[in-house]
Scaffold this motif. Structure first.
Motif, PDB file in Angstrom:
ATOM      1  N   SER A  84       0.816  -1.215   0.000  1.00 53.16           N
ATOM      2  CA  SER A  84       0.000   0.000   0.000  1.00 53.16           C
ATOM      3  C   SER A  84       0.847   1.263   0.000  1.00 53.16           C
ATOM      4  O   SER A  84       0.372   2.331  -0.384  1.00 53.16           O
ATOM      5  CB  SER A  84      -0.935   0.000   1.216  1.00 53.16           C
ATOM      6  OG  SER A  84      -0.189  -0.044   2.424  1.00 53.16           O
ATOM      7  N   GLN A  87       2.693   1.825  -4.050  1.00 49.95           N
ATOM      8  CA  GLN A  87       1.913   1.835  -5.285  1.00 49.95           C
ATOM      9  C   GLN A  87       2.432   2.885  -6.260  1.00 49.95           C
ATOM     10  O   GLN A  87       2.474   2.659  -7.471  1.00 49.95           O
ATOM     11  CB  GLN A  87       0.437   2.098  -4.963  1.00 49.95           C
ATOM     12  CG  GLN A  87      -0.253   0.953  -4.236  1.00 49.95           C
ATOM     13  CD  GLN A  87      -1.673   1.318  -3.822  1.00 49.95           C
ATOM     14  OE1 GLN A  87      -2.079   2.469  -3.909  1.00 49.95           O
ATOM     15  NE2 GLN A  87      -2.420   0.327  -3.353  1.00 49.95           N
ATOM     16  N   ARG A 260      -5.966   3.422   2.646  1.00 49.69           N
ATOM     17  CA  ARG A 260      -4.572   2.996   2.567  1.00 49.69           C
ATOM     18  C   ARG A 260      -3.931   2.904   3.946  1.00 49.69           C
ATOM     19  O   ARG A 260      -3.042   2.078   4.162  1.00 49.69           O
ATOM     20  CB  ARG A 260      -3.775   3.966   1.684  1.00 49.69           C
ATOM     21  CG  ARG A 260      -4.048   3.817   0.201  1.00 49.69           C
ATOM     22  CD  ARG A 260      -3.264   4.830  -0.623  1.00 49.69           C
ATOM     23  NE  ARG A 260      -1.830   4.649  -0.484  1.00 49.69           N
ATOM     24  CZ  ARG A 260      -0.927   5.510  -0.960  1.00 49.69           C
ATOM     25  NH1 ARG A 260      -1.328   6.589  -1.601  1.00 49.69           N
ATOM     26  NH2 ARG A 260       0.365   5.278  -0.815  1.00 49.69           N
ATOM     27  N   HIS A 263      -4.901  -0.397   5.381  1.00 49.01           N
ATOM     28  CA  HIS A 263      -4.160  -1.449   4.682  1.00 49.01           C
ATOM     29  C   HIS A 263      -2.690  -1.451   5.079  1.00 49.01           C
ATOM     30  O   HIS A 263      -2.100  -2.519   5.295  1.00 49.01           O
ATOM     31  CB  HIS A 263      -4.294  -1.258   3.168  1.00 49.01           C
ATOM     32  CG  HIS A 263      -5.693  -1.438   2.662  1.00 49.01           C
ATOM     33  ND1 HIS A 263      -6.055  -1.175   1.364  1.00 49.01           N
ATOM     34  CD2 HIS A 263      -6.828  -1.862   3.288  1.00 49.01           C
ATOM     35  CE1 HIS A 263      -7.343  -1.422   1.208  1.00 49.01           C
ATOM     36  NE2 HIS A 263      -7.830  -1.830   2.366  1.00 49.01           N
TER      37      HIS A 263
END
Length: 314
Positions: A84, A87, A260, A263
């Motif tokens: 996460s 990315q 995010r 995560h």
């Protein structure tokens, strides 16, 4: 933990911000006749665990004003950045990292008071080749259950003031980023009326990024508390509480499916109780629920859970 002067300065600010916010939370509860105060729980991740570090989780439950309000500080190190966090930076995949920040979500009791979220953070990656890379992120957003134009305008006005010193274009850019981020794709629906959101900011350098982090964090109470004071004593009934619980279900969906930060914490082996402090105390779901045109419940999605320029008239 890393103890460079820069890291220590960020840590000191974040710990002070957390204490300032929870003191304001306690004061708000006491002024309303509540007896609950924030529980402060320090925690440590042992050296043998995948994620090492420490933090303080502050939580208030069953309050007069806030049904559940959590404000957490964490400062952790890990052997590899989770997916996460890479990315947009694939070159840092697998790099060791250090992260620290303050994150909060306040779920009010009165349905006319909006839920609020704020987060400020710094992450440093240590790639195998090349120098360490640091960046800042953060923002705040407002999620009403019943919409009020003046509340949304006030919140956005303070959000704009928090980033204005760092470039006149930043509010518009971070407001759009917030609208795009806090969006439930499977519902085609905004989570709330937005605010500001930014991530991966390194172009200001350490001093500039840290200064903007401090400005955003230090504007939070100014953005939110006047709205709480304006709405917390409004009369409501079970119908409004039921609608609040229904809308909280959308909040849960976003946090578990898209957020995010959630995560990052779960993927990196963080402390689950602290990561999930953003969850509301109660939520429910209904199949294809609709609301009659002209009702405040219908107005929420029609007039507030859409992308709007809340400061257009200012």
């Amino acid at each position: 933990m890393t103890k460079t002067p820069a890291t220590q300065a960020v840590r000191d600010y974040l710990l002070g911000l957390q204490q300032t916010i929870i003191q304001a939370l306690d004061t708000c509860e006491q002024a309303a006749g509540g007896t609950q105060t924030c529980l402060q729980e320090p925690w440590h991740k042992a050296a043998h665990e995948p994620l090492q570090g420490n933090g303080i989780t502050c939580i208030l439950e069953g309050g007069q004003v806030f049904e559940r309000a959590g404000c957490g500080f964490s400062h952790v190190q890990g052997v590899a950045l989770p997916p996460s966090a890479t990315q947009k930076r694939p070159e840092l995949a697998g790099a060791a990292f250090e992260a620290q920040g303050v994150s909060l979500v306040f779920h009010p009791r009165n349905p006319y008071v909006p839920t609020v979220h704020m987060n400020v953070r710094m992450i440093t990656a240590f790639p195998v080749k090349g120098p360490a890379v640091s960046w800042f992120g953060g923002g705040m957003d407002l999620t009403p259950y019943y919409g009020f134009e003046e509340d949304a305008v006030h919140f956005h006005r303070v959000c704009r003031a928090s980033v204005q010193p760092f470039g006149p274009e930043r509010y518009a850019r971070y407001k759009q980023w917030c609208d795009e981020y806090f969006f439930l794709k499977h519902r085609n629906e905004q989570r709330g009326v937005g605010g500001i959101f930014y991530d991966d900011v390194s172009e200001l350098g350490f001093d500039g990024g840290f200064a903007m982090m401090q400005s955003v964090g230090s504007h939070f109470l100014e953005a939110y508390l006047p709205i709480v004071e304006r709405r917390k004593d409004m009369p409501y009934g079970q119908a409004q509480r039921d609608f609040q619980s229904y809308r909280r279900g959308r909040y849960v969906e976003f946090n578990l499916v898209f957020d995010r930060g959630t995560h990052f914490g779960l993927q990196s082996g963080g402390r689950t109780e602290s990561i999930l402090l953003s969850m509301p105390p109660q939520a429910n779901w209904a199949y294809q629920k609709t609301f009659a045109p002209g009702t405040p419940e219908a107005a929420l999605t029609e007039q507030f859970l859409i992308r709007r320029d809340w400061l257009a008239a200012l």
